[in-house]
Write a protein that holds these residues in place. Structure first.
Motif, PDB file in Angstrom:
ATOM      1  N   MET A 189      38.832-110.852  20.441  1.00 32.99           N
ATOM      2  CA  MET A 189      39.508-112.113  20.129  1.00 32.99           C
ATOM      3  C   MET A 189      39.741-112.946  21.389  1.00 32.99           C
ATOM      4  SD  MET A 189      42.272-110.658  17.358  1.00 32.99           S
ATOM      5  CE  MET A 189      43.336-112.074  17.430  1.00 32.99           C
ATOM      6  N   LEU A 190      40.167-112.301  22.467  1.00 34.82           N
ATOM      7  CA  LEU A 190      40.428-113.017  23.717  1.00 34.82           C
ATOM      8  C   LEU A 190      39.154-113.648  24.273  1.00 34.82           C
ATOM      9  CD1 LEU A 190      42.471-113.783  25.907  1.00 34.82           C
ATOM     10  CD2 LEU A 190      41.945-111.598  27.028  1.00 34.82           C
ATOM     11  N   HIS A 191      38.048-112.912  24.242  1.00 38.82           N
ATOM     12  CA  HIS A 191      36.794-113.462  24.767  1.00 38.82           C
ATOM     13  C   HIS A 191      36.238-114.561  23.866  1.00 38.82           C
ATOM     14  CE1 HIS A 191      35.954-111.080  28.389  1.00 38.82           C
ATOM     15  NE2 HIS A 191      36.780-110.217  27.819  1.00 38.82           N
ATOM     16  N   ILE A 192      36.427-114.416  22.554  1.00 39.68           N
ATOM     17  CA  ILE A 192      36.024-115.492  21.642  1.00 39.68           C
ATOM     18  C   ILE A 192      36.860-116.734  21.923  1.00 39.68           C
ATOM     19  CG2 ILE A 192      36.115-116.255  19.231  1.00 39.68           C
ATOM     20  CD1 ILE A 192      35.213-113.405  18.446  1.00 39.68           C
ATOM     21  N   GLN A 193      38.153-116.561  22.088  1.00 31.36           N
ATOM     22  CA  GLN A 193      39.028-117.694  22.384  1.00 31.36           C
ATOM     23  C   GLN A 193      38.597-118.402  23.672  1.00 31.36           C
ATOM     24  OE1 GLN A 193      43.274-117.081  23.638  1.00 31.36           O
ATOM     25  NE2 GLN A 193      43.681-118.064  21.658  1.00 31.36           N
ATOM     26  N   ASN A 194      38.237-117.625  24.675  1.00 27.40           N
ATOM     27  CA  ASN A 194      37.814-118.214  25.954  1.00 27.40           C
ATOM     28  C   ASN A 194      36.453-118.889  25.882  1.00 27.40           C
ATOM     29  OD1 ASN A 194      40.165-117.571  27.218  1.00 27.40           O
ATOM     30  ND2 ASN A 194      39.368-115.786  28.281  1.00 27.40           N
ATOM     31  N   SER A 195      35.651-118.565  24.866  1.00 25.36           N
ATOM     32  CA  SER A 195      34.336-119.197  24.716  1.00 25.36           C
ATOM     33  C   SER A 195      34.443-120.616  24.163  1.00 25.36           C
ATOM     34  CB  SER A 195      33.440-118.357  23.797  1.00 25.36           C
ATOM     35  OG  SER A 195      33.812-118.523  22.435  1.00 25.36           O
ATOM     36  N   ASN A 196      35.606-120.947  23.588  1.00 20.79           N
ATOM     37  CA  ASN A 196      35.829-122.257  22.960  1.00 20.79           C
ATOM     38  C   ASN A 196      34.830-122.541  21.845  1.00 20.79           C
ATOM     39  OD1 ASN A 196      38.102-123.047  24.539  1.00 20.79           O
ATOM     40  ND2 ASN A 196      36.688-123.437  26.238  1.00 20.79           N
ATOM     41  N   ASN A 240      33.665-121.447  17.642  1.00 25.43           N
ATOM     42  CA  ASN A 240      34.195-120.932  16.393  1.00 25.43           C
ATOM     43  C   ASN A 240      33.336-119.729  15.978  1.00 25.43           C
ATOM     44  OD1 ASN A 240      35.750-120.691  14.138  1.00 25.43           O
ATOM     45  ND2 ASN A 240      35.075-122.600  13.190  1.00 25.43           N
ATOM     46  N   LYS A 246      47.913-118.531  22.150  1.00 28.90           N
ATOM     47  CA  LYS A 246      47.451-117.868  23.365  1.00 28.90           C
ATOM     48  C   LYS A 246      47.612-116.358  23.174  1.00 28.90           C
ATOM     49  CE  LYS A 246      47.881-117.731  28.206  1.00 28.90           C
ATOM     50  NZ  LYS A 246      48.245-117.433  29.359  1.00 28.90           N
ATOM     51  N   LEU A 247      46.574-115.607  23.475  1.00 30.68           N
ATOM     52  CA  LEU A 247      46.618-114.161  23.259  1.00 30.68           C
ATOM     53  C   LEU A 247      47.324-113.462  24.412  1.00 30.68           C
ATOM     54  CD1 LEU A 247      43.160-113.381  21.655  1.00 30.68           C
ATOM     55  CD2 LEU A 247      45.380-113.504  20.567  1.00 30.68           C
TER      56      LEU A 247
END
Length: 150
Positions: A69-76, A78, A2-3
């Protein structure tokens, strides 16, 4: 991972030790902004008694990259990311604590949405503004990010 500010600072210690040793730290990260600071000291100074430009660039890049990175992580999804280019403007000696803030998240959201919809890579610019303890701008750094689906 988690960021969070704590996790990003731990990441710096293990994966970007030069930034950690120079004092670069994430103070805050939300979906709307990222705040990174670094204090001028002996380890990160230049011969002119101010902060070396590369240390400012490390802090500024982190403020933009952590948001990506946070927005990529939230997009679910790769999604790979990479800096394609950067430009900088220095307006005042960087002494004391310098705080870099990136808060323009619209290009990130649009690029992620476009790359998911089209499958094509996207590029976008993000700016981080560094200010001293008096609120005076010392530098403005722009980073061109590229993203693509893996």
């Amino acid at each position: 991972m988690k960021l969070t500010a704590t996790n990003l600072n731990r990441f710096l210690f293990f994966k970007l030790p030069s930034a950690f040793i120079c004092g670069v730290r994430v103070n805050e990260i939300t979906l709307e902004k990222c705040v990174v600071s670094v204090k001028h000291r002996w380890i990160n100074q230049n011969p002119f008694q101010s902060m070396y430009f590369a240390v400012q660039a490390m802090a500024a890049e982190l403020s933009t990259g952590a948001l990506v990175m946070l927005h990529i992580q939230n997009s679910n999804r790769n999604i790979a990311m990479l800096v394609a280019s950067n430009k900088s403007k220095f307006t005042k000696k960087a002494t004391g604590r310098i705080t870099f803030i990136c808060q323009n998240v619209n290009p990130i959201k649009k690029a992620i949405q476009n790359t998911i919809e089209t499958g094509e890579g996207q590029t976008f610019w993000l700016q981080s503004v560094g200010t001293n303890e008096n609120g005076e701008t010392v530098s403005e750094m722009d980073f061109e990010w590229t993203i693509k689906l893996k």
